[in-house]
Design a protein around this motif. Structure first.
Motif, PDB file in Angstrom:
ATOM      1  N   VAL A 134     -18.058 -25.440 -35.760  1.00 27.94           N
ATOM      2  CA  VAL A 134     -16.883 -26.160 -35.174  1.00 27.94           C
ATOM      3  C   VAL A 134     -17.367 -27.470 -34.343  1.00 27.94           C
ATOM      4  CG1 VAL A 134     -16.123 -23.907 -34.526  1.00 27.94           C
ATOM      5  CG2 VAL A 134     -17.561 -24.725 -32.909  1.00 27.94           C
ATOM      6  N   ALA A 135     -16.246 -28.204 -33.789  1.00 29.79           N
ATOM      7  CA  ALA A 135     -16.561 -29.461 -33.411  1.00 29.79           C
ATOM      8  C   ALA A 135     -16.996 -29.613 -31.880  1.00 29.79           C
ATOM      9  CB  ALA A 135     -15.006 -30.332 -33.258  1.00 29.79           C
ATOM     10  N   CYS A 136     -16.731 -28.534 -31.229  1.00 23.66           N
ATOM     11  CA  CYS A 136     -17.266 -28.234 -29.757  1.00 23.66           C
ATOM     12  C   CYS A 136     -17.663 -26.843 -29.537  1.00 23.66           C
ATOM     13  CB  CYS A 136     -16.153 -28.586 -28.544  1.00 23.66           C
ATOM     14  SG  CYS A 136     -15.885 -30.528 -28.915  1.00 23.66           S
ATOM     15  N   PRO A 137     -18.837 -26.440 -29.987  1.00 21.21           N
ATOM     16  CA  PRO A 137     -19.080 -24.954 -29.785  1.00 21.21           C
ATOM     17  C   PRO A 137     -19.365 -24.815 -28.152  1.00 21.21           C
ATOM     18  CG  PRO A 137     -20.967 -26.351 -30.692  1.00 21.21           C
ATOM     19  CD  PRO A 137     -19.970 -27.475 -30.497  1.00 21.21           C
ATOM     20  N   GLU A 138     -19.051 -23.557 -27.667  1.00 20.73           N
ATOM     21  CA  GLU A 138     -19.181 -23.152 -26.451  1.00 20.73           C
ATOM     22  C   GLU A 138     -19.638 -21.646 -26.418  1.00 20.73           C
ATOM     23  OE1 GLU A 138     -18.550 -24.843 -24.125  1.00 20.73           O
ATOM     24  OE2 GLU A 138     -17.240 -26.750 -24.595  1.00 20.73           O
ATOM     25  N   ALA A 139     -20.830 -21.538 -25.785  1.00 17.03           N
ATOM     26  CA  ALA A 139     -21.528 -20.121 -25.885  1.00 17.03           C
ATOM     27  C   ALA A 139     -20.469 -19.223 -24.960  1.00 17.03           C
ATOM     28  CB  ALA A 139     -22.805 -20.181 -25.061  1.00 17.03           C
ATOM     29  N   GLY A 140     -20.581 -17.792 -25.352  1.00 15.13           N
ATOM     30  CA  GLY A 140     -19.774 -16.738 -24.449  1.00 15.13           C
ATOM     31  C   GLY A 140     -18.538 -16.607 -25.023  1.00 15.13           C
ATOM     32  N   GLY A 141     -18.169 -16.757 -26.430  1.00 13.72           N
ATOM     33  CA  GLY A 141     -17.000 -16.683 -26.817  1.00 13.72           C
ATOM     34  C   GLY A 141     -16.697 -15.152 -27.333  1.00 13.72           C
ATOM     35  N   LEU A 142     -15.354 -15.003 -27.942  1.00 12.91           N
ATOM     36  CA  LEU A 142     -14.926 -13.809 -28.436  1.00 12.91           C
ATOM     37  C   LEU A 142     -15.941 -13.497 -29.709  1.00 12.91           C
ATOM     38  CD1 LEU A 142     -11.278 -13.903 -28.643  1.00 12.91           C
ATOM     39  CD2 LEU A 142     -12.709 -13.211 -26.584  1.00 12.91           C
ATOM     40  N   PHE A 143     -15.793 -12.077 -30.127  1.00 14.73           N
ATOM     41  CA  PHE A 143     -16.410 -11.653 -31.442  1.00 14.73           C
ATOM     42  C   PHE A 143     -15.278 -11.837 -32.449  1.00 14.73           C
ATOM     43  CE2 PHE A 143     -18.862  -8.664 -28.687  1.00 14.73           C
ATOM     44  CZ  PHE A 143     -20.087  -9.139 -28.893  1.00 14.73           C
ATOM     45  N   SER A 144     -15.447 -12.169 -33.476  1.00 14.49           N
ATOM     46  CA  SER A 144     -14.567 -12.247 -34.584  1.00 14.49           C
ATOM     47  C   SER A 144     -13.586 -11.008 -34.820  1.00 14.49           C
ATOM     48  CB  SER A 144     -15.184 -12.718 -36.082  1.00 14.49           C
ATOM     49  OG  SER A 144     -15.987 -11.907 -36.279  1.00 14.49           O
ATOM     50  N   TRP A 145     -14.084  -9.954 -34.753  1.00  9.35           N
ATOM     51  CA  TRP A 145     -13.226  -8.734 -34.983  1.00  9.35           C
ATOM     52  C   TRP A 145     -12.155  -8.552 -33.829  1.00  9.35           C
ATOM     53  CZ3 TRP A 145     -12.809  -4.716 -31.545  1.00  9.35           C
ATOM     54  CH2 TRP A 145     -13.478  -4.804 -30.473  1.00  9.35           C
ATOM     55  N   ILE A 180     -10.926 -22.273 -33.810  1.00 15.01           N
ATOM     56  CA  ILE A 180     -12.152 -21.385 -34.271  1.00 15.01           C
ATOM     57  C   ILE A 180     -13.072 -21.348 -33.312  1.00 15.01           C
ATOM     58  CG2 ILE A 180     -14.110 -21.075 -36.074  1.00 15.01           C
ATOM     59  CD1 ILE A 180     -11.540 -20.042 -36.881  1.00 15.01           C
ATOM     60  N   ASP A 181     -13.153 -22.198 -32.364  1.00 15.33           N
ATOM     61  CA  ASP A 181     -14.238 -22.542 -31.233  1.00 15.33           C
ATOM     62  C   ASP A 181     -14.055 -21.173 -30.215  1.00 15.33           C
ATOM     63  OD1 ASP A 181     -12.697 -23.570 -29.413  1.00 15.33           O
ATOM     64  OD2 ASP A 181     -13.321 -25.486 -29.722  1.00 15.33           O
ATOM     65  N   VAL A 182     -12.945 -20.525 -30.236  1.00 18.21           N
ATOM     66  CA  VAL A 182     -12.661 -19.432 -29.315  1.00 18.21           C
ATOM     67  C   VAL A 182     -13.727 -18.387 -29.571  1.00 18.21           C
ATOM     68  CG1 VAL A 182     -10.796 -18.093 -30.694  1.00 18.21           C
ATOM     69  CG2 VAL A 182     -10.982 -17.964 -28.336  1.00 18.21           C
ATOM     70  N   ILE A 183     -14.315 -18.434 -31.027  1.00 19.57           N
ATOM     71  CA  ILE A 183     -15.387 -17.283 -31.442  1.00 19.57           C
ATOM     72  C   ILE A 183     -16.672 -17.848 -30.842  1.00 19.57           C
ATOM     73  CG2 ILE A 183     -16.295 -16.090 -33.313  1.00 19.57           C
ATOM     74  CD1 ILE A 183     -13.362 -15.427 -32.907  1.00 19.57           C
TER      75      ILE A 183
END
Length: 306
Positions: free
Chosen positions: A242-253, A231-234
């Motif tokens: 999420v356990a390890c959030p990273e800025a700049g991910g995908l939109f859920s849609w 889920i942190d891909v979003i």
């Protein structure tokens, strides 16, 4: 029909049992409440429960594009959890591998709910024991090919590396979608040298859905394919829990649109990992995780003759 907030919380309200029934293609939902392998936020052990609870809002109606529900053509059931052993990483992963192997031996495919991403290693062990090395479609902010410490080589950042080294996945049939975390240069080089294809989140944004889907299909081909969805891909603005959030991910849609177009792949298993309810807000991350699992099940259902 009972309202979605009533009754025992199984995934999509599916019956709770341990084995398939009937002659329809079987899929077992298996919880893996394990987070002993996380490097930052703990709490994804509560992920399976949170995902099951919110998943019930997806019942009663059909997928808006596919026009069906998983129960239409599948023998879908919730097999409960592969119970971890407190403070025992090896024992817990062995329990997940054994529970998965039992479902596969019974003739079911498995949708696993995590749990941190370490759980994908035993899931792949059981899957590869049946199907041989599989193609891997990985949605993730992280490449998960770090080497780990010599005393603790197995954790949620090393499972893809270990899966390659142990021959569980074909690295040249492995594609990582949505990468956007910092990564050591030697780790990135090791991954490229093994033939893994990486698509950054930025490239997905710029190239669009159809081109991204074409690249996934080209890498996977007609091989048996396994989906692991972190889920942190979003972007954390849409999935904070999420356990390890990273800025700049995908939109859920975007992620859901890509997944929906991959119904022609030969899916043999899937997991949805890293939902961390203590850091979630209004259950939005859990809702996304449930929707990913539901969408994958709809793809399997669409593959079956009515």
């Amino acid at each position: 029909m009972a309202p979605p907030y009533a009754g025992i919380a199984t995934f999509l309200g599916a019956p709770h049992r341990r084995k398939p029934e009937g002659d329809r293609p079987a899929v077992a939902v298996l919880g893996a409440p394990f987070d002993f392998g996380t490097t930052y936020r703990p709490g994804s052990r509560f992920g399976p429960g949170a995902i099951r609870a919110v998943s019930r809002v997806l019942t009663g109606d059909d997928h808006p594009e596919l026009g069906l529900s998983p129960q239409d053509r599948l023998d879908l059931y919730d097999a409960g959890d592969a119970a971890p052993i407190t403070a025992d990483i090896a024992g817990s992963l062995a329990a997940i591998r054994q529970a998965t192997a039992e479902q596969l031996a019974a003739g079911a495919r498995v949708l696993a709910l995590g749990g941190d991403h370490t759980i994908t290693l035993p899931l792949l062990q059981a899957t590869a024991a049946k199907h041989g090395p599989v193609a891997l479609v990985q949605f993730d902010a992280h490449c998960d090919t770090w080497s780990g410490a010599p005393s603790a080589p197995v954790y949620h950042g090393s499972h893809v590396r270990l899966a390659i080294e142990r021959g569980l996945i074909d690295p040249r049939a492995t594609i990582q979608v949505g990468l956007h975390s910092p990564v050591a240069r030697d780790t990135a080089a090791w991954t490229r040298d093994r033939g893994v294809t990486g698509l950054s989140a930025e490239s997905v944004h710029l190239d669009g859905i159809d081109r991204t889907v074409d690249r996934i299909r080209a890498v996977v081909g007609n091989r048996p394919a396994y989906l692991t969805f972190d889920i942190d891909v979003i972007d954390p603005g849409m999935a904070p829990g999420v356990a390890c959030p990273e800025a700049g991910g995908l939109f859920s849609w975007q992620a859901l649109a890509i997944l929906r177009r991959l119904g022609d792949l030969d899916w043999v298993g899937a997991d949805v990992v890293e939902t961390c309810p203590p850091y979630d807000h209004s259950e939005i991350t859990a809702v996304l995780a449930a929707t990913v699992g539901w969408t994958w099940l709809c793809l399997l259902s669409a593959q079956q003759a009515p």
